[in-house]
Design an enzyme around this catalytic site. Structure first.
Site, PDB file in Angstrom:
ATOM      1  N   LYS A 126     -47.958 -49.450  15.303  1.00 31.79           N
ATOM      2  CA  LYS A 126     -49.389 -49.200  15.461  1.00 31.79           C
ATOM      3  C   LYS A 126     -49.882 -49.648  16.825  1.00 31.79           C
ATOM      4  O   LYS A 126     -50.761 -49.038  17.416  1.00 31.79           O
ATOM      5  CB  LYS A 126     -50.181 -49.974  14.402  1.00 31.79           C
ATOM      6  CG  LYS A 126     -49.993 -49.434  13.019  1.00 31.79           C
ATOM      7  CD  LYS A 126     -51.219 -48.661  12.568  1.00 31.79           C
ATOM      8  CE  LYS A 126     -50.929 -48.097  11.195  1.00 31.79           C
ATOM      9  NZ  LYS A 126     -51.803 -47.080  10.736  1.00 31.79           N
TER      10      LYS A 126
ATOM     11  N   LYS B 259     -47.107 -60.380  20.786  1.00 31.84           N
ATOM     12  CA  LYS B 259     -48.472 -60.238  20.288  1.00 31.84           C
ATOM     13  C   LYS B 259     -49.448 -61.083  21.087  1.00 31.84           C
ATOM     14  O   LYS B 259     -50.568 -60.664  21.340  1.00 31.84           O
ATOM     15  CB  LYS B 259     -48.550 -60.626  18.805  1.00 31.84           C
ATOM     16  CG  LYS B 259     -47.896 -59.623  17.870  1.00 31.84           C
ATOM     17  CD  LYS B 259     -48.251 -59.942  16.434  1.00 31.84           C
ATOM     18  CE  LYS B 259     -47.462 -59.071  15.454  1.00 31.84           C
ATOM     19  NZ  LYS B 259     -47.760 -59.404  14.067  1.00 31.84           N
TER      20      LYS B 259
ATOM     21  N   LYS C 148     -39.975 -48.921  19.623  1.00 29.15           N
ATOM     22  CA  LYS C 148     -40.039 -48.708  18.172  1.00 29.15           C
ATOM     23  C   LYS C 148     -41.398 -48.118  17.814  1.00 29.15           C
ATOM     24  O   LYS C 148     -42.393 -48.365  18.506  1.00 29.15           O
ATOM     25  CB  LYS C 148     -39.785 -50.014  17.409  1.00 29.15           C
ATOM     26  CG  LYS C 148     -40.912 -51.004  17.496  1.00 29.15           C
ATOM     27  CD  LYS C 148     -40.760 -52.155  16.508  1.00 29.15           C
ATOM     28  CE  LYS C 148     -41.969 -53.086  16.717  1.00 29.15           C
ATOM     29  NZ  LYS C 148     -41.975 -54.292  15.956  1.00 29.15           N
TER      30      LYS C 148
HETATM   31  P1  TYM Z   1     -45.045 -55.433   9.086  1.00 29.14           P
HETATM   32  O1  TYM Z   1     -46.235 -55.332   8.195  1.00 29.14           O
HETATM   33  O2  TYM Z   1     -45.251 -55.407  10.557  1.00 29.14           O
HETATM   34  O3  TYM Z   1     -44.029 -54.299   8.744  1.00 29.14           O
HETATM   35  C1  TYM Z   1     -43.581 -54.063   7.426  1.00 29.14           C
HETATM   36  C2  TYM Z   1     -42.105 -53.681   7.461  1.00 29.14           C
HETATM   37  O4  TYM Z   1     -41.895 -52.498   8.234  1.00 29.14           O
HETATM   38  C3  TYM Z   1     -40.804 -52.697   9.106  1.00 29.14           C
HETATM   39  N1  TYM Z   1     -40.985 -51.863  10.318  1.00 29.14           N
HETATM   40  C4  TYM Z   1     -40.060 -51.027  10.812  1.00 29.14           C
HETATM   41  N2  TYM Z   1     -38.822 -50.708  10.401  1.00 29.14           N
HETATM   42  C5  TYM Z   1     -38.146 -49.796  11.123  1.00 29.14           C
HETATM   43  N3  TYM Z   1     -38.659 -49.175  12.218  1.00 29.14           N
HETATM   44  C6  TYM Z   1     -39.894 -49.457  12.671  1.00 29.14           C
HETATM   45  N4  TYM Z   1     -40.382 -48.832  13.730  1.00 29.14           N
HETATM   46  C7  TYM Z   1     -40.652 -50.432  11.951  1.00 29.14           C
HETATM   47  N5  TYM Z   1     -41.905 -50.932  12.111  1.00 29.14           N
HETATM   48  C8  TYM Z   1     -42.083 -51.813  11.100  1.00 29.14           C
HETATM   49  C9  TYM Z   1     -40.836 -54.187   9.426  1.00 29.14           C
HETATM   50  O5  TYM Z   1     -39.585 -54.639   9.891  1.00 29.14           O
HETATM   51  C10 TYM Z   1     -41.227 -54.776   8.089  1.00 29.14           C
HETATM   52  O6  TYM Z   1     -40.087 -54.970   7.277  1.00 29.14           O
HETATM   53  N6  TYM Z   1     -43.855 -60.258   9.200  1.00 29.14           N
HETATM   54  C11 TYM Z   1     -43.785 -59.069   8.373  1.00 29.14           C
HETATM   55  C12 TYM Z   1     -44.487 -59.196   7.030  1.00 29.14           C
HETATM   56  C13 TYM Z   1     -44.038 -60.337   6.180  1.00 29.14           C
HETATM   57  C14 TYM Z   1     -42.770 -60.477   5.527  1.00 29.14           C
HETATM   58  C15 TYM Z   1     -42.850 -61.681   4.794  1.00 29.14           C
HETATM   59  C16 TYM Z   1     -41.617 -59.705   5.505  1.00 29.14           C
HETATM   60  C17 TYM Z   1     -44.773 -61.427   5.824  1.00 29.14           C
HETATM   61  N7  TYM Z   1     -44.074 -62.227   5.004  1.00 29.14           N
HETATM   62  C18 TYM Z   1     -41.777 -62.141   4.035  1.00 29.14           C
HETATM   63  C19 TYM Z   1     -40.531 -60.177   4.733  1.00 29.14           C
HETATM   64  C20 TYM Z   1     -40.624 -61.370   4.032  1.00 29.14           C
HETATM   65  C21 TYM Z   1     -44.488 -57.948   9.105  1.00 29.14           C
HETATM   66  O7  TYM Z   1     -45.343 -58.168   9.933  1.00 29.14           O
HETATM   67  O8  TYM Z   1     -44.196 -56.719   8.684  1.00 29.14           O
END
Ligand code: TYM
Length: 332
Positions: free
Chosen positions: A198, A112, A195
């Site tokens: 966005k 990022k 993957k």
């Molecule tokens: P975020 O908002 O980027 O994504 C949310 C969830 O979607 C999953 N994900 C995917 N899974 C499979 N294939 C893909 N192409 C794909 N793209 C996204 C992510 O793995 C995620 O589970 N850091 C985290 C948010 C967060 C969080 C937490 C998660 C904040 N605090 C505490 C767990 C526990 C994030 O940015 O997710």
């Protein structure tokens, strides 16, 4: 019951298919068997620049989509991260336990920040994973349902929980990742070597759940497939078809082997046409339900207020233990 916690960022527009299949779908299932806490992480969102009005509406939109996907406020605790101030408070303690080099090794930060230009990236983006650690540890979560891209952050959470416990005495549950093999990583429909996301995907490779269903169907039909004609799951040599088979299988409950049989001797076109239909059947009601929640912001906000209250009761208890262990003088 065991406890789970997970979070999702309030992104502009809508969740994508990777978010749903990799994470949210598991959240819905786990609320039946676990004590489940799910949060819309608006504190994390501001690690990148956000327009205030958009952040507010995206936060509601995220909650509406989670409810539309099947989260039930009677079965789980759904809340907005900034409604529970303990997240930022515990994050500070965790910041002070994390090595600078340790934080520097987080690959998502490297991705990022290089996209932004390393000098312009905020310190918040750097400490992002440590806030995530606090999210998880505050609830004493046993498991964290996420996609593969979050594995390193869960590892950091385990390390910091063990470090804190080792230094100050048993305080935090050490959580395990809950990552399902089949949906751990959903790939871009135009470039199955990356993957779905966005930031990295082209519009044609990214399935936004709230897009016009016919536009979504079109993207499925024009998905990049591999050379050859055989419909067979082989992630290494046939990443495009394998990705479509994973998506198809998860959305319908049909096994991959069953699908391979069904399409034996048929071309890629037949599979894509059918998957396009499956996708329309999934996104059409999802859009409608999301809109219903958005049309009634009072109900939505009251669900979130109740969620925050339940979350705070747990978070405050954990935080006060951590404060005591660290040696903060109690306020009289
Ligand atoms: P975020 O908002 O980027 O994504 C949310 C969830 O979607 C999953 N994900 C995917 N899974 C499979 N294939 C893909 N192409 C794909 N793209 C996204 C992510 O793995 C995620 O589970 N850091 C985290 C948010 C967060 C969080 C937490 C998660 C904040 N605090 C505490 C767990 C526990 C994030 O940015 O997710």
């Amino acid at each position: 019951p065991l406890r789970v916690l997970s979070g999702i960022q309030p992104t502009a527009g809508s969740f994508h298919l990777g978010n749903y299949l990799g994470a949210v779908r598991q959240w819905v299932a786990l609320q039946e068997t676990h004590d489940a806490f799910y949060t819309v992480v608006d504190l994390h969102a501001i690690t990148l620049p956000q327009d205030p009005a958009e952040l507010r509406s995206n936060t509601r939109l995220a909650a509406a989509q989670l409810l539309a996907a099947g989260l039930d406020p009677e079965r789980c605790t759904l809340f907005v991260q900034s409604h529970v101030p303990e997240h930022a408070q515990l994050a500070w303690i965790m910041n002070c336990l994390t090595g600078f080099g340790e934080a520097s090794r987080m690959t998502q930060f490297k991705d990022k920040s290089s996209r932004q230009g390393a000098d312009r990236a905020s310190v918040g983006l750097f400490t992002y994973p440590i806030l995530q650690v606090a999210d998880i540890l505050l609830y004493q979560a046993n498991e964290v349902p996420v996609g593969e891209d979050q594995r390193q952050h869960i590892e950091l959470t385990r390390d910091l929980a063990e470090r804190f416990n080792g230094r100050f005495g048993q305080t935090f549950t050490v959580p395990a990742p809950h990552i399902l093999k089949e949906t751990a990583k959903i790939y871009d429909l135009q470039d199955p070597s990356i993957k779905m996301s966005k930031s990295a995907s082209t519009p044609k490779g990214l399935i936004n759940l709230l897009d016009e269903p016919r536009a979504t169907a079109k993207k499925v039909k024009s998905a990049v497939t591999d050379t050859g004609t055989e419909i067979r799951y082989d992630a290494e040599n046939k990443p495009g078809i394998s990705n479509l088979l994973s998506i198809y299988s998860t959305l319908t409950g049909a096994g991959v082997a069953e699908l391979e049989q069904k399409y034996a001797g048929k071309g890629y076109g037949a599979l894509k046409t059918d998957l396009a239909e499956v996708m329309i059947d999934f996104v059409t009601p999802f859009r409608e339900r999301t809109q219903q929640y958005l049309d009634d912001p009072e109900t939505l906000d009251s669900i979130l207020a109740k969620g925050a209250e339940k979350a705070r009761a747990v978070a405050a208890e954990t935080l006060s233990q951590a404060y005591e262990k660290v040696g903060f003088l109690p306020a009289k």
